[in-house]
Design a protein around this motif. Structure first.
Motif, PDB file in Angstrom:
ATOM      1  N   THR A 151       0.830  -1.208  -0.096  1.00 49.33           N
ATOM      2  CA  THR A 151       0.285  -0.056  -0.012  1.00 49.33           C
ATOM      3  C   THR A 151       0.912   1.290   0.072  1.00 49.33           C
ATOM      4  OG1 THR A 151      -1.645  -1.113   1.214  1.00 49.33           O
ATOM      5  CG2 THR A 151      -1.885   1.303   1.291  1.00 49.33           C
ATOM      6  N   ALA A 152       0.681   2.086  -1.272  1.00 48.08           N
ATOM      7  CA  ALA A 152       1.568   3.427  -1.076  1.00 48.08           C
ATOM      8  C   ALA A 152       0.744   4.584  -0.522  1.00 48.08           C
ATOM      9  CB  ALA A 152       1.975   3.587  -2.740  1.00 48.08           C
ATOM     10  N   LEU A 153       1.194   5.222   0.254  1.00 47.09           N
ATOM     11  CA  LEU A 153       0.573   6.410   1.093  1.00 47.09           C
ATOM     12  C   LEU A 153       1.457   7.678   1.000  1.00 47.09           C
ATOM     13  CD1 LEU A 153      -1.177   4.566   3.843  1.00 47.09           C
ATOM     14  CD2 LEU A 153      -2.415   5.232   1.747  1.00 47.09           C
ATOM     15  N   TRP A 154       1.008   8.845   1.175  1.00 49.02           N
ATOM     16  CA  TRP A 154       1.792   9.793   1.659  1.00 49.02           C
ATOM     17  C   TRP A 154       1.066  10.198   3.256  1.00 49.02           C
ATOM     18  CZ3 TRP A 154       4.808  13.896  -0.787  1.00 49.02           C
ATOM     19  CH2 TRP A 154       5.170  13.243  -2.189  1.00 49.02           C
ATOM     20  N   LEU A 155       2.273   9.958   4.009  1.00 48.90           N
ATOM     21  CA  LEU A 155       1.730  10.432   5.416  1.00 48.90           C
ATOM     22  C   LEU A 155       2.704  11.191   6.306  1.00 48.90           C
ATOM     23  CD1 LEU A 155       1.393   6.534   6.375  1.00 48.90           C
ATOM     24  CD2 LEU A 155      -0.357   8.248   5.918  1.00 48.90           C
ATOM     25  N   THR A 156       2.136  12.021   7.262  1.00 52.83           N
ATOM     26  CA  THR A 156       3.214  12.590   8.037  1.00 52.83           C
ATOM     27  C   THR A 156       3.723  11.776   9.196  1.00 52.83           C
ATOM     28  OG1 THR A 156       1.527  12.865   9.728  1.00 52.83           O
ATOM     29  CG2 THR A 156       1.638  14.733   7.966  1.00 52.83           C
ATOM     30  N   ALA A 157       4.856  12.209   9.976  1.00 49.72           N
ATOM     31  CA  ALA A 157       5.516  11.243  10.921  1.00 49.72           C
ATOM     32  C   ALA A 157       4.520  10.848  12.075  1.00 49.72           C
ATOM     33  CB  ALA A 157       6.647  11.957  11.530  1.00 49.72           C
ATOM     34  N   GLU A 158       3.648  11.651  12.300  1.00 49.62           N
ATOM     35  CA  GLU A 158       2.414  11.568  13.145  1.00 49.62           C
ATOM     36  C   GLU A 158       1.486  10.244  12.726  1.00 49.62           C
ATOM     37  OE1 GLU A 158       3.472  14.219  12.099  1.00 49.62           O
ATOM     38  OE2 GLU A 158       4.401  15.076  14.000  1.00 49.62           O
ATOM     39  N   GLN A 159       1.117  10.418  11.582  1.00 53.75           N
ATOM     40  CA  GLN A 159       0.249   9.559  10.872  1.00 53.75           C
ATOM     41  C   GLN A 159       0.901   8.181  10.700  1.00 53.75           C
ATOM     42  OE1 GLN A 159      -0.660  11.382   7.357  1.00 53.75           O
ATOM     43  NE2 GLN A 159      -2.510  12.517   8.076  1.00 53.75           N
ATOM     44  N   MET A 160       2.305   8.072  10.470  1.00 57.45           N
ATOM     45  CA  MET A 160       3.033   6.574  10.312  1.00 57.45           C
ATOM     46  C   MET A 160       2.967   6.049  11.776  1.00 57.45           C
ATOM     47  SD  MET A 160       6.350   6.957   8.100  1.00 57.45           S
ATOM     48  CE  MET A 160       6.951   5.517   8.713  1.00 57.45           C
ATOM     49  N   ALA A 161       2.989   6.958  12.945  1.00 60.40           N
ATOM     50  CA  ALA A 161       2.962   6.493  14.188  1.00 60.40           C
ATOM     51  C   ALA A 161       1.642   5.698  14.497  1.00 60.40           C
ATOM     52  CB  ALA A 161       3.391   7.422  15.177  1.00 60.40           C
ATOM     53  N   GLU A 162       0.583   6.525  14.013  1.00 57.95           N
ATOM     54  CA  GLU A 162      -0.823   5.797  14.118  1.00 57.95           C
ATOM     55  C   GLU A 162      -0.805   4.743  13.441  1.00 57.95           C
ATOM     56  OE1 GLU A 162      -5.631   7.090  13.129  1.00 57.95           O
ATOM     57  OE2 GLU A 162      -3.841   8.597  12.950  1.00 57.95           O
ATOM     58  N   VAL A 163      -0.434   4.379  12.158  1.00 56.85           N
ATOM     59  CA  VAL A 163      -0.579   3.119  11.302  1.00 56.85           C
ATOM     60  C   VAL A 163       0.426   2.117  12.400  1.00 56.85           C
ATOM     61  CG1 VAL A 163       0.143   1.998   9.483  1.00 56.85           C
ATOM     62  CG2 VAL A 163      -0.680   4.242   9.323  1.00 56.85           C
ATOM     63  N   HIS A 192       3.914 -10.467   7.523  1.00 60.29           N
ATOM     64  CA  HIS A 192       5.015  -9.561   7.613  1.00 60.29           C
ATOM     65  C   HIS A 192       4.279  -8.221   7.334  1.00 60.29           C
ATOM     66  CE1 HIS A 192       8.317 -12.180   5.299  1.00 60.29           C
ATOM     67  NE2 HIS A 192       7.882 -12.637   6.672  1.00 60.29           N
ATOM     68  N   PHE A 193       4.948  -7.043   7.940  1.00 65.17           N
ATOM     69  CA  PHE A 193       4.402  -5.926   7.976  1.00 65.17           C
ATOM     70  C   PHE A 193       5.518  -4.780   8.032  1.00 65.17           C
ATOM     71  CE2 PHE A 193       1.774  -2.261   8.880  1.00 65.17           C
ATOM     72  CZ  PHE A 193       2.453  -1.574   9.519  1.00 65.17           C
ATOM     73  N   ASN A 194       5.771  -4.003   7.043  1.00 66.21           N
ATOM     74  CA  ASN A 194       6.815  -3.171   6.605  1.00 66.21           C
ATOM     75  C   ASN A 194       6.045  -1.625   6.710  1.00 66.21           C
ATOM     76  OD1 ASN A 194       8.868  -5.146   6.629  1.00 66.21           O
ATOM     77  ND2 ASN A 194       8.530  -5.646   4.581  1.00 66.21           N
ATOM     78  N   LEU A 195       6.584  -0.936   7.545  1.00 64.74           N
ATOM     79  CA  LEU A 195       6.163   0.450   7.363  1.00 64.74           C
ATOM     80  C   LEU A 195       7.462   1.267   7.337  1.00 64.74           C
ATOM     81  CD1 LEU A 195       3.837   2.711   7.518  1.00 64.74           C
ATOM     82  CD2 LEU A 195       4.017   2.529  10.195  1.00 64.74           C
ATOM     83  N   PHE A 196       7.565   2.187   6.208  1.00 64.30           N
ATOM     84  CA  PHE A 196       8.883   3.115   6.428  1.00 64.30           C
ATOM     85  C   PHE A 196       8.828   4.098   5.354  1.00 64.30           C
ATOM     86  CE2 PHE A 196       8.992  -0.581   3.427  1.00 64.30           C
ATOM     87  CZ  PHE A 196       9.389  -0.208   1.965  1.00 64.30           C
ATOM     88  N   PRO A 197       9.344   5.271   5.514  1.00 61.56           N
ATOM     89  CA  PRO A 197       9.592   6.432   4.615  1.00 61.56           C
ATOM     90  C   PRO A 197      10.372   6.019   3.345  1.00 61.56           C
ATOM     91  CG  PRO A 197      11.093   6.875   6.361  1.00 61.56           C
ATOM     92  CD  PRO A 197      10.395   5.363   6.677  1.00 61.56           C
TER      93      PRO A 197
END
Length: 206
Positions: A151-163, A192-197
């Protein structure tokens, strides 16, 4: 392996985590040891000879690396199973946490941390590749519930923390499926779950 720093990856077995010290990190920085640890996560318990068959090494080599992993607290001998000549090994309960060294000048520590993180990521990639190359060996019921999703998204750092927090809540809910090694119809699976900028992206101005 899990980190709260700039590079994050997670290898959790239970719901507790420990932070790796320098000696543990150095002991883990060997491709075969990471491969062994990864196999024990997937297969629950194995012997040195069983691991040797899976990785194409001698049982003497795997025995040595198993002892080193046990010495540094990553694995343990299975109680009341095996003999003096055929010992069974399993991962110790709990995940572990790896963060990049706080000192940006500690080149050796940074290199070791990255080596461990990259080897775990290679292990994950090998599993996906094996699935794709050998999917014909699986029954249709397993293929129908398999998901490989990006899933490709545009997020702020705060939104990444929420995810990330949402993932942790979901991961905690998976505890109800723990200890099913003897459950009829069960087989080893991984989530597997990867969340990264994306490092080649740019941050929008405020």
């Amino acid at each position: 392996m899990s980190t709260d720093d700039a590079v994050t990856t997670s290898e959790d077995v239970e719901d507790t985590e420990q932070s790796l010290g320098p000696a543990q990190l150095k002991a883990l920085a060997h491709p075969l040891r990471i491969q062994i640890l990864d196999l024990l996560s997937a297969h629950s318990a194995l012997t040195a000879s069983g691991i040797a068959e899976l990785v194409g090494e001698s049982s003497g080599s795997t025995s040595y690396h198993l002892r080193q992993l046990a010495r540094h607290g990553f694995i343990q001998e299975v109680a009341d199973r095996g003999t003096g000549r055929e010992r069974w090994w399993e991962r110790r309960p709990g995940g572990f946490r790896l963060g990049l060294p706080e000192d940006p000048e500690d080149v050796a520590a940074i290199a070791t941390s990255l080596t461990v993180a990259l080897e775990f990521e290679k292990a994950r990639a090998r599993k996906i590749q094996s699935l794709l190359e050998n999917s014909q060996t699986l029954d249709r019921e397993w293929l129908d519930v398999t998901r490989l999703t990006t899933t490709a998204l545009w997020l702020t750092a705060e939104q990444m923390a929420e995810v990330g927090a949402a993932w942790e809540q979901f991961s905690d809910a998976l505890d109800r499926f723990s200890h099913q090694e003897q459950t009829p119809g069960a087989r080893p699976v991984q989530v597997h779950f990867n969340l990264f900028p994306l490092v080649d992206g740019t941050e929008n101005p405020s």
